[in-house]
Design a protein around this motif. Structure first.
Motif, PDB file in Angstrom:
ATOM      1  N   GLY A   1      28.402   1.442   6.772  1.00  0.00           N
ATOM      2  CA  GLY A   1      27.203   1.329   7.106  1.00  0.00           C
ATOM      3  C   GLY A   1      27.249  -0.798   7.209  1.00  0.00           C
ATOM      4  N   THR A   2      27.196  -0.802   5.962  1.00  0.00           N
ATOM      5  CA  THR A   2      27.109  -1.934   6.070  1.00  0.00           C
ATOM      6  C   THR A   2      28.594  -2.875   6.621  1.00  0.00           C
ATOM      7  OG1 THR A   2      27.285  -2.234   3.506  1.00  0.00           O
ATOM      8  CG2 THR A   2      27.760  -4.429   3.732  1.00  0.00           C
ATOM      9  N   TYR A   3      29.120  -2.195   6.923  1.00  0.00           N
ATOM     10  CA  TYR A   3      30.808  -3.049   7.795  1.00  0.00           C
ATOM     11  C   TYR A   3      29.899  -2.563   9.457  1.00  0.00           C
ATOM     12  CZ  TYR A   3      33.189  -3.668   3.653  1.00  0.00           C
ATOM     13  OH  TYR A   3      34.154  -4.550   2.523  1.00  0.00           O
ATOM     14  N   LEU A   4      29.456  -1.599   9.488  1.00  0.00           N
ATOM     15  CA  LEU A   4      28.898  -1.781  10.919  1.00  0.00           C
ATOM     16  C   LEU A   4      27.895  -2.340  11.252  1.00  0.00           C
ATOM     17  CD1 LEU A   4      28.108   2.043  11.459  1.00  0.00           C
ATOM     18  CD2 LEU A   4      30.732   0.529  12.150  1.00  0.00           C
TER      19      LEU A   4
ATOM     20  N   ALA B   1      21.944   9.088  10.845  1.00  0.00           N
ATOM     21  CA  ALA B   1      20.353   7.987  10.582  1.00  0.00           C
ATOM     22  C   ALA B   1      20.845   6.003  10.732  1.00  0.00           C
ATOM     23  CB  ALA B   1      19.620   8.077   8.895  1.00  0.00           C
ATOM     24  N   PHE B   2      21.300   6.232   9.804  1.00  0.00           N
ATOM     25  CA  PHE B   2      22.381   5.189  10.186  1.00  0.00           C
ATOM     26  C   PHE B   2      22.228   4.550  12.131  1.00  0.00           C
ATOM     27  CE2 PHE B   2      25.596   1.336  11.030  1.00  0.00           C
ATOM     28  CZ  PHE B   2      24.565   0.307  10.406  1.00  0.00           C
ATOM     29  N   LEU B   3      23.068   5.534  12.267  1.00  0.00           N
ATOM     30  CA  LEU B   3      23.684   5.398  13.402  1.00  0.00           C
ATOM     31  C   LEU B   3      22.432   5.043  14.702  1.00  0.00           C
ATOM     32  CD1 LEU B   3      27.014   7.459  13.504  1.00  0.00           C
ATOM     33  CD2 LEU B   3      26.613   3.865  14.071  1.00  0.00           C
ATOM     34  N   ASP B   4      21.572   6.189  14.651  1.00  0.00           N
ATOM     35  CA  ASP B   4      20.348   5.942  15.389  1.00  0.00           C
ATOM     36  C   ASP B   4      19.526   4.356  15.474  1.00  0.00           C
ATOM     37  OD1 ASP B   4      19.933   8.471  16.470  1.00  0.00           O
ATOM     38  OD2 ASP B   4      18.242   8.995  15.175  1.00  0.00           O
TER      39      ASP B   4
ATOM     40  N   PRO C   1      21.205  -4.870   4.313  1.00  0.00           N
ATOM     41  CA  PRO C   1      22.252  -5.217   5.336  1.00  0.00           C
ATOM     42  C   PRO C   1      21.552  -5.118   7.176  1.00  0.00           C
ATOM     43  CG  PRO C   1      22.422  -3.961   4.218  1.00  0.00           C
ATOM     44  CD  PRO C   1      21.633  -3.966   3.702  1.00  0.00           C
ATOM     45  N   MET C   2      20.518  -4.402   6.986  1.00  0.00           N
ATOM     46  CA  MET C   2      19.761  -4.383   8.857  1.00  0.00           C
ATOM     47  C   MET C   2      19.081  -5.074   8.584  1.00  0.00           C
ATOM     48  SD  MET C   2      19.882  -2.743  10.869  1.00  0.00           S
ATOM     49  CE  MET C   2      20.791  -1.509  11.033  1.00  0.00           C
ATOM     50  N   MET C   3      17.654  -5.501   7.506  1.00  0.00           N
ATOM     51  CA  MET C   3      17.258  -6.394   7.690  1.00  0.00           C
ATOM     52  C   MET C   3      18.084  -8.104   7.972  1.00  0.00           C
ATOM     53  SD  MET C   3      14.415  -8.558   4.777  1.00  0.00           S
ATOM     54  CE  MET C   3      13.523  -7.457   4.686  1.00  0.00           C
TER      55      MET C   3
END
Ligand code: UD1
Length: 416
Positions: free
Chosen positions: A233-236, A258-261, A306-308
């Motif tokens: 997820g971090t690399y995405l 959930a991350f990909l959503d 990371p998403m923030m």
């Protein structure tokens, strides 16, 4: 770590083995008077730290590339002192493993943590429910019993570590144990698969209840540690924040659903081809009106920072609620220093995204928050320096090398 931002990341990457799956498996190796071989084990600080504790307890441990060999036939029931226990919170699961093998264990209190208070009440309660007596003497938590007996315990809160603790203690206990309202995070599922592959008898009764029939002993095993869903997820996110195109070669899709959503909601596109996950972030441009972290299969707290960082780069107002840990918005300070507009109140963060990020000199103060700053550096104009990157290296095996392989410009300053 020095980062020169502004380049979209492109290319393909093999994700490291999972830190949070490896740690309890290493602890679990104590349960068996014999050998454990873990393939695809990440060579990171936390793994070294857990392995050091095992060696201090008499285990032999050695590496061949990413395979960790452990021989626990000479392990004894030593006390785990502060110098070890406070380096790594997850060492607390050694209590269950030592109790399972020796009916006795002592470990220093793991202490506080920068992402808010992290109590261990559930860890101790589940051990008590299996017959352990717990006392605290001079900052050491001591547990003992004549024998561990199967029992029933219901977790008040879903806890990954406390679920693993209960499983480790119950594997060799006499009779049957029911653990109710357990975490169903992949790292709990993988621990169960690992233990079953070496003779344990553990099954899911439904999505959150586990039944463990105690067995007399375990067997030697070789096991492949799964890819790290949080590193994936971090690399995405690194691809997303730079509007790049990142491909991951080994990823378990359902573990990052959930991350990909969320990735799709911000405009990311992906497809799976020959087992590879191909992502395209060139159209990442949408804010998220509301995103909350949840237990699995919800959005993982470990990918919140990371998403923030990504959301700081998309125009519009995003809102994140952190439900798992208090005080896990540590990355916001660094992001603000780079020019992001983030407002925090308790468990809520509002991000007014789209302002250009500027390179800055920043401090990592924990693992995932530190990684978020590195990602922001990849998107920022100019040079970013992230100090204290030892925190980041606790969880990422080759973050500089991996991001460089995708075309990021960054280097680890060795301090010399
Ligand atoms: C693990 C992961 C961590 C991840 C977290 C949540 C490892 C090594 N770490 O941490 O990366 O962020 O799961 O997915 O696998 N709690 C109690 N009492 C307890 C134990 C926990 O109240 O005895 C609370 C915690 O304060 C927290 C919540 O339960 O609010 C969830 O924490 P938990 O799932 O236990 O996290 P860890 O296992 O420590």
């Amino acid at each position: 770590m020095r980062i020169w931002g502004g380049r979209p990341l492109e290319g393909s990457l093999r994700v490291q083995g999972s830190k949070n799956a490896a740690l309890p498996m290493i602890a679990a190796s104590i349960l068996h008077n014999g050998k454990t071989v873990l393939h695809n084990c990440p060579r990171i600080r936390d793994v070294d730290c857990m392995t050091e504790i095992l060696k201090m307890l008499g285990a032999k441990a050695w590496w061949e590339e990413n395979t960790l060999f452990l021989d626990c036939s000479k392990v004894f029931c030593g006390r785990i002192h502060k110098a070890y226990a406070q380096k790594m919170r997850s060492s607390i699961v050694l209590l269950g493993a030592l109790l399972g093998r020796f009916h006795k264990a002592a470990i220093a209190h793991p202490g506080g943590c920068v992402i808010g208070p992290r109590p261990i009440d559930l860890h101790l309660e589940v051990l008590q429910s299996l017959g352990a007596e717990i006392s605290e003497e001079d900052g050491m938590i001591c547990a003992q019993c004549r024998e561990l007996k199967g029992g029933a315990y219901r977790y008040r809160i879903k806890s990954v570590g406390a679920s693993q603790q209960g499983i480790l203690a119950a594997v060799l206990a006499k009779g049957t144990t029911h653990l109710l309202h357990c975490s169903s995070e992949p790292e709990v599922q993988w621990l169960i698969r690992f233990l079953n592959s070496r003779g344990a008898d553990i099954s899911w009764e439904n999505q959150e209840d586990i039944c463990i029939h105690g067995v007399e002993q375990l067997e030697d095993v070789e096991f492949e540690i799964p890819p790290d869903r949080i590193a994936a997820g971090t690399y995405l996110c690194a691809g997303a924040i730079t509007r790049g195109q990142v491909t991951l070669e080994n990823v378990i899709l359902e573990e990052i659903e959930a991350f990909l959503d969320v990735y799709q909601k911000i405009g990311g596109q992906y497809e799976v081809n020959s087992g590879k996950l191909l992502t395209d972030s060139r159209r990442v441009e949408y804010a998220i009106p509301y995103l909350e972290t949840e237990v699995y299969p919800g959005f993982p707290t470990d990918l919140q920072s990371p998403m923030m960082a990504v959301l700081a780069t998309v125009p519009g107002l995003s809102h994140i609620r952190e439900n798992i840990f208090e005080d896990r918005f540590k990355a916001a300070k660094g992001l603000r220093e780079m020019g992001a507009s983030i407002y925090i109140e308790g468990r809520d963060a509002w991000i007014e995204g789209g302002r250009p990020l500027q390179g800055a000199r920043l401090q990592a103060c924990e693992l995932r928050g530190g990684a978020a700053l590195v990602l922001a550096g990849l998107a920022a104009q100019g040079e970013t320096i992230v100090e204290n990157c030892e925190y980041i290296e606790r969880g990422y095996e080759h973050i500089c090398k991996d991001l460089s392989a995708l075309g990021g410009i960054l280097e680890r300053d060795t301090g010399r």
